[in-house]
Design an enzyme around this catalytic site. Sequence first.
Site, PDB file in Angstrom:
ATOM      1  N   GLU A  38      -6.246   5.294   7.902  1.00 55.46           N
ATOM      2  CA  GLU A  38      -5.914   6.696   7.614  1.00 55.46           C
ATOM      3  C   GLU A  38      -7.110   7.414   6.988  1.00 55.46           C
ATOM      4  O   GLU A  38      -7.340   8.589   7.246  1.00 55.46           O
ATOM      5  CB  GLU A  38      -4.663   6.762   6.730  1.00 55.46           C
ATOM      6  CG  GLU A  38      -3.410   6.428   7.547  1.00 55.46           C
ATOM      7  CD  GLU A  38      -2.333   5.689   6.787  1.00 55.46           C
ATOM      8  OE1 GLU A  38      -2.345   5.683   5.545  1.00 55.46           O
ATOM      9  OE2 GLU A  38      -1.465   5.081   7.475  1.00 55.46           O
ATOM     10  N   GLY A  63       2.944  -1.197   4.152  1.00 56.80           N
ATOM     11  CA  GLY A  63       3.124   0.200   3.760  1.00 56.80           C
ATOM     12  C   GLY A  63       4.580   0.502   3.453  1.00 56.80           C
ATOM     13  O   GLY A  63       5.073   0.225   2.353  1.00 56.80           O
ATOM     14  N   GLY A  64       5.289   1.045   4.426  1.00 53.52           N
ATOM     15  CA  GLY A  64       6.657   1.524   4.241  1.00 53.52           C
ATOM     16  C   GLY A  64       7.585   0.552   3.519  1.00 53.52           C
ATOM     17  O   GLY A  64       8.321   0.951   2.606  1.00 53.52           O
ATOM     18  N   GLU A 107      -5.398  -4.326  10.657  1.00 51.29           N
ATOM     19  CA  GLU A 107      -4.285  -3.402  10.836  1.00 51.29           C
ATOM     20  C   GLU A 107      -4.497  -2.585  12.112  1.00 51.29           C
ATOM     21  O   GLU A 107      -5.214  -1.566  12.089  1.00 51.29           O
ATOM     22  CB  GLU A 107      -4.202  -2.429   9.655  1.00 51.29           C
ATOM     23  CG  GLU A 107      -4.008  -3.108   8.310  1.00 51.29           C
ATOM     24  CD  GLU A 107      -3.348  -2.171   7.308  1.00 51.29           C
ATOM     25  OE1 GLU A 107      -2.290  -2.540   6.783  1.00 51.29           O
ATOM     26  OE2 GLU A 107      -3.870  -1.068   7.062  1.00 51.29           O
ATOM     27  N   SER A 158       3.622  -2.209  10.208  1.00 53.41           N
ATOM     28  CA  SER A 158       5.075  -2.333  10.371  1.00 53.41           C
ATOM     29  C   SER A 158       5.624  -3.704   9.978  1.00 53.41           C
ATOM     30  O   SER A 158       6.575  -4.195  10.593  1.00 53.41           O
ATOM     31  CB  SER A 158       5.492  -1.974  11.808  1.00 53.41           C
ATOM     32  OG  SER A 158       5.161  -0.629  12.092  1.00 53.41           O
ATOM     33  N   HIS A 203      -9.211   2.018   4.938  1.00 54.96           N
ATOM     34  CA  HIS A 203      -7.922   2.099   5.635  1.00 54.96           C
ATOM     35  C   HIS A 203      -8.057   3.059   6.821  1.00 54.96           C
ATOM     36  O   HIS A 203      -8.761   4.068   6.736  1.00 54.96           O
ATOM     37  CB  HIS A 203      -6.828   2.574   4.673  1.00 54.96           C
ATOM     38  CG  HIS A 203      -5.469   2.410   5.260  1.00 54.96           C
ATOM     39  ND1 HIS A 203      -4.951   3.309   6.164  1.00 54.96           N
ATOM     40  CD2 HIS A 203      -4.552   1.419   5.126  1.00 54.96           C
ATOM     41  CE1 HIS A 203      -3.757   2.877   6.553  1.00 54.96           C
ATOM     42  NE2 HIS A 203      -3.491   1.734   5.936  1.00 54.96           N
ATOM     43  N   GLY A 254       3.034   2.235  10.669  1.00 55.83           N
ATOM     44  CA  GLY A 254       4.053   3.257  10.475  1.00 55.83           C
ATOM     45  C   GLY A 254       4.813   3.613  11.746  1.00 55.83           C
ATOM     46  O   GLY A 254       5.534   4.603  11.790  1.00 55.83           O
ATOM     47  N   ASN A 291       0.880  -1.173   0.000  1.00 58.28           N
ATOM     48  CA  ASN A 291       0.000   0.000   0.000  1.00 58.28           C
ATOM     49  C   ASN A 291       0.913   1.217   0.000  1.00 58.28           C
ATOM     50  O   ASN A 291       1.545   1.518   1.004  1.00 58.28           O
ATOM     51  CB  ASN A 291      -0.899  -0.023   1.243  1.00 58.28           C
ATOM     52  CG  ASN A 291      -1.691   1.273   1.381  1.00 58.28           C
ATOM     53  OD1 ASN A 291      -1.772   2.071   0.452  1.00 58.28           O
ATOM     54  ND2 ASN A 291      -2.275   1.481   2.558  1.00 58.28           N
ATOM     55  N   TRP A 292       0.963   1.874  -1.140  1.00 57.68           N
ATOM     56  CA  TRP A 292       1.898   3.003  -1.257  1.00 57.68           C
ATOM     57  C   TRP A 292       1.415   4.261  -0.552  1.00 57.68           C
ATOM     58  O   TRP A 292       2.170   5.216  -0.378  1.00 57.68           O
ATOM     59  CB  TRP A 292       2.147   3.305  -2.741  1.00 57.68           C
ATOM     60  CG  TRP A 292       3.122   2.383  -3.396  1.00 57.68           C
ATOM     61  CD1 TRP A 292       3.785   1.337  -2.816  1.00 57.68           C
ATOM     62  CD2 TRP A 292       3.559   2.424  -4.754  1.00 57.68           C
ATOM     63  NE1 TRP A 292       4.600   0.725  -3.735  1.00 57.68           N
ATOM     64  CE2 TRP A 292       4.486   1.372  -4.933  1.00 57.68           C
ATOM     65  CE3 TRP A 292       3.248   3.242  -5.852  1.00 57.68           C
ATOM     66  CZ2 TRP A 292       5.111   1.128  -6.159  1.00 57.68           C
ATOM     67  CZ3 TRP A 292       3.871   2.992  -7.070  1.00 57.68           C
ATOM     68  CH2 TRP A 292       4.795   1.948  -7.215  1.00 57.68           C
ATOM     69  N   LYS A 293       0.128   4.318  -0.236  1.00 56.70           N
ATOM     70  CA  LYS A 293      -0.438   5.525   0.405  1.00 56.70           C
ATOM     71  C   LYS A 293      -0.181   6.747  -0.495  1.00 56.70           C
ATOM     72  O   LYS A 293      -0.280   6.615  -1.706  1.00 56.70           O
ATOM     73  CB  LYS A 293       0.140   5.694   1.815  1.00 56.70           C
ATOM     74  CG  LYS A 293       0.030   4.391   2.626  1.00 56.70           C
ATOM     75  CD  LYS A 293       0.364   4.547   4.062  1.00 56.70           C
ATOM     76  CE  LYS A 293       0.175   3.207   4.775  1.00 56.70           C
ATOM     77  NZ  LYS A 293       0.336   3.291   6.214  1.00 56.70           N
TER      78      LYS A 293
HETATM   79  P1  13P Z   1       3.328   0.267   7.519  1.00 54.99           P
HETATM   80  O1  13P Z   1       3.712  -1.059   6.927  1.00 54.99           O
HETATM   81  O2  13P Z   1       4.126   1.411   6.977  1.00 54.99           O
HETATM   82  O3  13P Z   1       3.243   0.221   9.003  1.00 54.99           O
HETATM   83  O4  13P Z   1       1.819   0.551   6.999  1.00 54.99           O
HETATM   84  C1  13P Z   1       0.869  -0.425   7.145  1.00 54.99           C
HETATM   85  C2  13P Z   1      -0.342  -0.044   6.410  1.00 54.99           C
HETATM   86  O5  13P Z   1      -1.027   0.890   6.796  1.00 54.99           O
HETATM   87  C3  13P Z   1      -0.673  -0.776   5.190  1.00 54.99           C
HETATM   88  O6  13P Z   1      -1.950  -0.464   4.750  1.00 54.99           O
END
Ligand code: 13P
Length: 252
Positions: A98, A235-236, A168, A214, A96, A174, A9-11
């Site tokens: 966020e 994500g990251g 999640e 994470s 999500h 993150g 997930n690149w956000k």
């Molecule tokens: P991280 O892997 O950066 O913690 O993000 C997780 C996430 O929100 C994937 O949707």
Amino acid sequence: MRRKLLLGNWKMNKTPSEAVEFCKEAKELGKLARANKVDMGICVPYVDLVPVKKILKKSLIVGAENCHYLEKGAYTGEISIPMLKDIGIDWCIIGHSERRTYDNETSEKCNKKILALLANGITPVYCCGESLETFEANKTKEFVEEQIVTGFKDVSYDDAAKVVIAYEPIWAIGTGKNASKEIAEDICGFIRNVITKLYDRKVANKVRILYGGSVKPATVKEYLTQKDIDGALVGGASLDVNSYKELLTSLL
Ligand code: 13P
């Protein structure tokens, strides 16, 4: 047997040019993933979808990070499901944390999106998960159950197993503070039981449940070897192509 699923997930990261550079290197990963019975893909910002899909074609899953539930209309700044379909997108993240936090996305709204995606043959990746406060109050299960029950309202028996669920915990996103594999497995198993209550064991055994928060190449395998965790939403660690590749190779 549920196939393993690794989704990035690149956000709000990567311009289209940066996305193209990533995909040139990532596209051969598809073969390796398929040979090892793993489904792999990335969910990317809207403007990256066309160039990313053009390069990856069917080698990796390409998904959006959100959509509107209506077909069209006066909703400035929104993207509809027919728009996604027209460019060959068949996966989409919904709910999500966020978006729930910054864009007032409720489980009721997510439910409308899930129903609309299913009606259009697009796979929803429905995110759920609790805040640190809820976790510390030991209320994770009732919180997540409510998100699942509301998100699946009116989803038919035949469609239910097409939804991918991503657990999640917000406190793990993150932050570098990932949930332990025991916590993640406990909640993913609990979610499978909620699906059993809503449908039956047969459906629950088919639904894929991912853990996200994470996840790194060094930790991905400990999650994916848990009974009820079928994959990861990352994500990251999905932003750097070498780290993205390692997510797969560290499973093999
Ligand atoms: P991280 O892997 O950066 O913690 O993000 C997780 C996430 O929100 C994937 O949707």
